[in-house]
Design a protein around this motif. Structure first.
Motif, PDB file in Angstrom:
ATOM      1  N   PHE A  30      -0.637 -28.489   5.839  1.00 47.85           N
ATOM      2  CA  PHE A  30       0.490 -27.556   5.990  1.00 47.85           C
ATOM      3  C   PHE A  30       0.941 -27.122   4.602  1.00 47.85           C
ATOM      4  O   PHE A  30       1.366 -27.962   3.811  1.00 47.85           O
ATOM      5  CB  PHE A  30       1.676 -28.249   6.676  1.00 47.85           C
ATOM      6  CG  PHE A  30       1.495 -28.462   8.143  1.00 47.85           C
ATOM      7  CD1 PHE A  30       1.957 -27.535   9.056  1.00 47.85           C
ATOM      8  CD2 PHE A  30       0.859 -29.613   8.620  1.00 47.85           C
ATOM      9  CE1 PHE A  30       1.795 -27.730  10.421  1.00 47.85           C
ATOM     10  CE2 PHE A  30       0.686 -29.813   9.983  1.00 47.85           C
ATOM     11  CZ  PHE A  30       1.157 -28.861  10.886  1.00 47.85           C
ATOM     12  N   HIS A  31       0.847 -25.819   4.292  1.00 47.99           N
ATOM     13  CA  HIS A  31       1.339 -25.318   3.007  1.00 47.99           C
ATOM     14  C   HIS A  31       2.747 -24.771   3.214  1.00 47.99           C
ATOM     15  O   HIS A  31       2.963 -23.852   4.006  1.00 47.99           O
ATOM     16  CB  HIS A  31       0.403 -24.226   2.482  1.00 47.99           C
ATOM     17  CG  HIS A  31       0.775 -23.713   1.125  1.00 47.99           C
ATOM     18  ND1 HIS A  31       0.392 -24.338  -0.047  1.00 47.99           N
ATOM     19  CD2 HIS A  31       1.506 -22.633   0.750  1.00 47.99           C
ATOM     20  CE1 HIS A  31       0.866 -23.656  -1.080  1.00 47.99           C
ATOM     21  NE2 HIS A  31       1.552 -22.622  -0.626  1.00 47.99           N
ATOM     22  N   LEU A  32       3.718 -25.347   2.512  1.00 54.09           N
ATOM     23  CA  LEU A  32       5.128 -24.999   2.712  1.00 54.09           C
ATOM     24  C   LEU A  32       5.692 -24.379   1.435  1.00 54.09           C
ATOM     25  O   LEU A  32       5.767 -25.053   0.392  1.00 54.09           O
ATOM     26  CB  LEU A  32       5.919 -26.246   3.102  1.00 54.09           C
ATOM     27  CG  LEU A  32       5.356 -27.009   4.325  1.00 54.09           C
ATOM     28  CD1 LEU A  32       6.117 -28.307   4.547  1.00 54.09           C
ATOM     29  CD2 LEU A  32       5.431 -26.138   5.581  1.00 54.09           C
ATOM     30  N   ASP A  33       6.053 -23.097   1.511  1.00 55.83           N
ATOM     31  CA  ASP A  33       6.512 -22.344   0.343  1.00 55.83           C
ATOM     32  C   ASP A  33       8.026 -22.396   0.219  1.00 55.83           C
ATOM     33  O   ASP A  33       8.740 -21.858   1.064  1.00 55.83           O
ATOM     34  CB  ASP A  33       6.077 -20.879   0.490  1.00 55.83           C
ATOM     35  CG  ASP A  33       4.585 -20.720   0.314  1.00 55.83           C
ATOM     36  OD1 ASP A  33       4.079 -21.114  -0.752  1.00 55.83           O
ATOM     37  OD2 ASP A  33       3.926 -20.223   1.245  1.00 55.83           O
ATOM     38  N   ILE A  34       8.480 -23.013  -0.857  1.00 53.57           N
ATOM     39  CA  ILE A  34       9.921 -23.130  -1.069  1.00 53.57           C
ATOM     40  C   ILE A  34      10.341 -22.172  -2.190  1.00 53.57           C
ATOM     41  O   ILE A  34       9.886 -22.305  -3.333  1.00 53.57           O
ATOM     42  CB  ILE A  34      10.294 -24.595  -1.456  1.00 53.57           C
ATOM     43  CG1 ILE A  34       9.714 -25.606  -0.451  1.00 53.57           C
ATOM     44  CG2 ILE A  34      11.805 -24.733  -1.593  1.00 53.57           C
ATOM     45  CD1 ILE A  34      10.192 -25.458   0.979  1.00 53.57           C
ATOM     46  N   VAL A  63       3.894 -29.102  -0.426  1.00 46.95           N
ATOM     47  CA  VAL A  63       5.083 -28.316  -0.751  1.00 46.95           C
ATOM     48  C   VAL A  63       4.871 -27.579  -2.079  1.00 46.95           C
ATOM     49  O   VAL A  63       4.637 -28.204  -3.115  1.00 46.95           O
ATOM     50  CB  VAL A  63       6.333 -29.232  -0.810  1.00 46.95           C
ATOM     51  CG1 VAL A  63       7.517 -28.503  -1.417  1.00 46.95           C
ATOM     52  CG2 VAL A  63       6.688 -29.738   0.581  1.00 46.95           C
ATOM     53  N   HIS A  64       4.921 -26.253  -2.017  1.00 47.98           N
ATOM     54  CA  HIS A  64       4.750 -25.392  -3.189  1.00 47.98           C
ATOM     55  C   HIS A  64       6.130 -24.921  -3.628  1.00 47.98           C
ATOM     56  O   HIS A  64       6.736 -24.075  -2.978  1.00 47.98           O
ATOM     57  CB  HIS A  64       3.831 -24.218  -2.789  1.00 47.98           C
ATOM     58  CG  HIS A  64       3.700 -23.149  -3.825  1.00 47.98           C
ATOM     59  ND1 HIS A  64       3.182 -21.895  -3.540  1.00 47.98           N
ATOM     60  CD2 HIS A  64       4.006 -23.129  -5.152  1.00 47.98           C
ATOM     61  CE1 HIS A  64       3.184 -21.160  -4.631  1.00 47.98           C
ATOM     62  NE2 HIS A  64       3.685 -21.869  -5.624  1.00 47.98           N
ATOM     63  N   LEU A  65       6.609 -25.500  -4.722  1.00 45.22           N
ATOM     64  CA  LEU A  65       7.964 -25.194  -5.187  1.00 45.22           C
ATOM     65  C   LEU A  65       7.969 -23.968  -6.094  1.00 45.22           C
ATOM     66  O   LEU A  65       7.399 -23.992  -7.192  1.00 45.22           O
ATOM     67  CB  LEU A  65       8.541 -26.392  -5.948  1.00 45.22           C
ATOM     68  CG  LEU A  65       8.728 -27.683  -5.145  1.00 45.22           C
ATOM     69  CD1 LEU A  65       9.214 -28.808  -6.065  1.00 45.22           C
ATOM     70  CD2 LEU A  65       9.710 -27.474  -3.994  1.00 45.22           C
ATOM     71  N   MET A  66       8.597 -22.909  -5.625  1.00 43.96           N
ATOM     72  CA  MET A  66       8.810 -21.721  -6.470  1.00 43.96           C
ATOM     73  C   MET A  66      10.288 -21.675  -6.777  1.00 43.96           C
ATOM     74  O   MET A  66      11.029 -20.809  -6.314  1.00 43.96           O
ATOM     75  CB  MET A  66       8.348 -20.458  -5.711  1.00 43.96           C
ATOM     76  CG  MET A  66       6.832 -20.367  -5.622  1.00 43.96           C
ATOM     77  SD  MET A  66       6.283 -19.243  -4.329  1.00 43.96           S
ATOM     78  CE  MET A  66       6.243 -20.394  -2.962  1.00 43.96           C
ATOM     79  N   ILE A  67      10.716 -22.678  -7.537  1.00 46.02           N
ATOM     80  CA  ILE A  67      12.148 -22.844  -7.795  1.00 46.02           C
ATOM     81  C   ILE A  67      12.375 -23.230  -9.256  1.00 46.02           C
ATOM     82  O   ILE A  67      11.487 -23.775  -9.910  1.00 46.02           O
ATOM     83  CB  ILE A  67      12.757 -23.961  -6.894  1.00 46.02           C
ATOM     84  CG1 ILE A  67      12.125 -25.342  -7.173  1.00 46.02           C
ATOM     85  CG2 ILE A  67      12.579 -23.608  -5.420  1.00 46.02           C
ATOM     86  CD1 ILE A  67      12.768 -26.486  -6.405  1.00 46.02           C
ATOM     87  N   VAL A 172      -6.135 -22.470  -4.240  1.00 52.91           N
ATOM     88  CA  VAL A 172      -5.862 -21.056  -4.550  1.00 52.91           C
ATOM     89  C   VAL A 172      -4.961 -20.499  -3.455  1.00 52.91           C
ATOM     90  O   VAL A 172      -5.095 -20.881  -2.281  1.00 52.91           O
ATOM     91  CB  VAL A 172      -7.168 -20.229  -4.676  1.00 52.91           C
ATOM     92  CG1 VAL A 172      -6.868 -18.818  -5.176  1.00 52.91           C
ATOM     93  CG2 VAL A 172      -8.149 -20.905  -5.625  1.00 52.91           C
ATOM     94  N   ASP A 173      -4.039 -19.609  -3.834  1.00 51.18           N
ATOM     95  CA  ASP A 173      -2.973 -19.193  -2.914  1.00 51.18           C
ATOM     96  C   ASP A 173      -2.634 -17.711  -3.073  1.00 51.18           C
ATOM     97  O   ASP A 173      -2.222 -17.289  -4.149  1.00 51.18           O
ATOM     98  CB  ASP A 173      -1.740 -20.062  -3.235  1.00 51.18           C
ATOM     99  CG  ASP A 173      -0.550 -19.789  -2.328  1.00 51.18           C
ATOM    100  OD1 ASP A 173      -0.674 -19.027  -1.356  1.00 51.18           O
ATOM    101  OD2 ASP A 173       0.519 -20.371  -2.607  1.00 51.18           O
ATOM    102  N   GLY A 174      -2.801 -16.952  -1.996  1.00 52.69           N
ATOM    103  CA  GLY A 174      -2.347 -15.562  -1.957  1.00 52.69           C
ATOM    104  C   GLY A 174      -3.442 -14.582  -1.583  1.00 52.69           C
ATOM    105  O   GLY A 174      -4.457 -14.470  -2.275  1.00 52.69           O
TER     106      GLY A 174
HETATM  107 ZN    ZN Z   1       2.283 -20.931  -1.689  1.00 52.89          ZN
END
Ligand code: ZN
Ligand code: DX5
Length: 214
Positions: A30-34, A63-67, A172-174
């Protein structure tokens, strides 16, 4: 082994359990974008959603933290069950202590960079990473177009990891779909994040299998 990590950002939040079911049945992670609306100009979801998914997740949570200030939240994400936690190199001055914090909380530690950051900027930290996340779009929104230069970047990073004899998978993501997935795998990626291509598909199982090369 290639792992497919559907991004729950593209899930139908009114029917989240159906998206969870898709991952539990056919995918690996599960990839979770924060997103905090500060490091990136968008806000996604937070602890209540992650906790809800955790209750039924049969696959690991990434958990992918974009914070900003990722160090403040690592303990809490680990406590709700994240087994992989990544944060952006762009969001901190010194990633070393934060990577250590993730590991001390029992999760795998990953460092992320956006497409405009040289892959070489990761090299000093590779020994202390359990995985690397290379963005193939600029972090902040789902549904963007895959940036082709990512393939060369994966290859460069893979060569450096192999040259040093490290075990550090590249995620890799996107904008990933069954068309570009084989190119990323060939270049050395091992974990593919996919939001829109999975959840907008009329047949998520086949889309996931196609990205694995099946
Ligand atoms: Zn992501
Ligand atoms: C972008 C997120 C991605 C995104 C992927 O900021 O980190 O995980 O949700 O979604 P798609 O596959 O739609 O680009």
């Amino acid at each position: 082994m290639i792992q497919i990590a559907p991004s729950m950002l593209a899930a139908d939040f009114l029917h989240l359990s159906e998206s969870v079911e898709t991952v539990n049945k056919y995918a690996d992670i599960f990839h979770l974008d924060i997103m905090d609306g500060m490091f990136v100009p968008n806000i996604s979801f937070g602890f209540p959603v992650v906790e809800a998914i955790a209750k039924v997740a049969q696959k690991p949570m990434d958990v992918h933290l974009m914070i900003r200030h990722p160090e403040v939240y690592i303990e809490r994400f680990a406590a709700v069950g994240a087994s992989m936690i990544s944060f952006h190199l762009e969001a901190c001055h010194d990633p070393e202590p934060i990577l250590g914090l993730v590991r001390n909380n029992g999760a795998k530690a990953g460092l992320v960079i956006n497409p405009d950051k040289p892959v070489e900027s990761l090299f000093p930290y590779l020994e202390n990473c359990d995985f690397i996340l290379l963005m193939s779009v600029f972090a902040g929104f789902g549904g963007q177009k895959f940036i082709e230069e990512t393939i060369v970047r994966v290859r460069t990073l893979r060569e450096e990891i192999d040259r040093r004899g490290l075990r550090c998978p590249i995620e890799v993501d996107g904008g990933i779909n069954p068309q570009n997935a084989p190119l990323l795998i060939e270049a050395g990626a091992e974990i593919l994040v996919a939001g829109s291509s999975v959840f907008r598909s009329s047949d998520p199982e086949s889309t996931i299998n196609a990205m694995r090369g099946l």
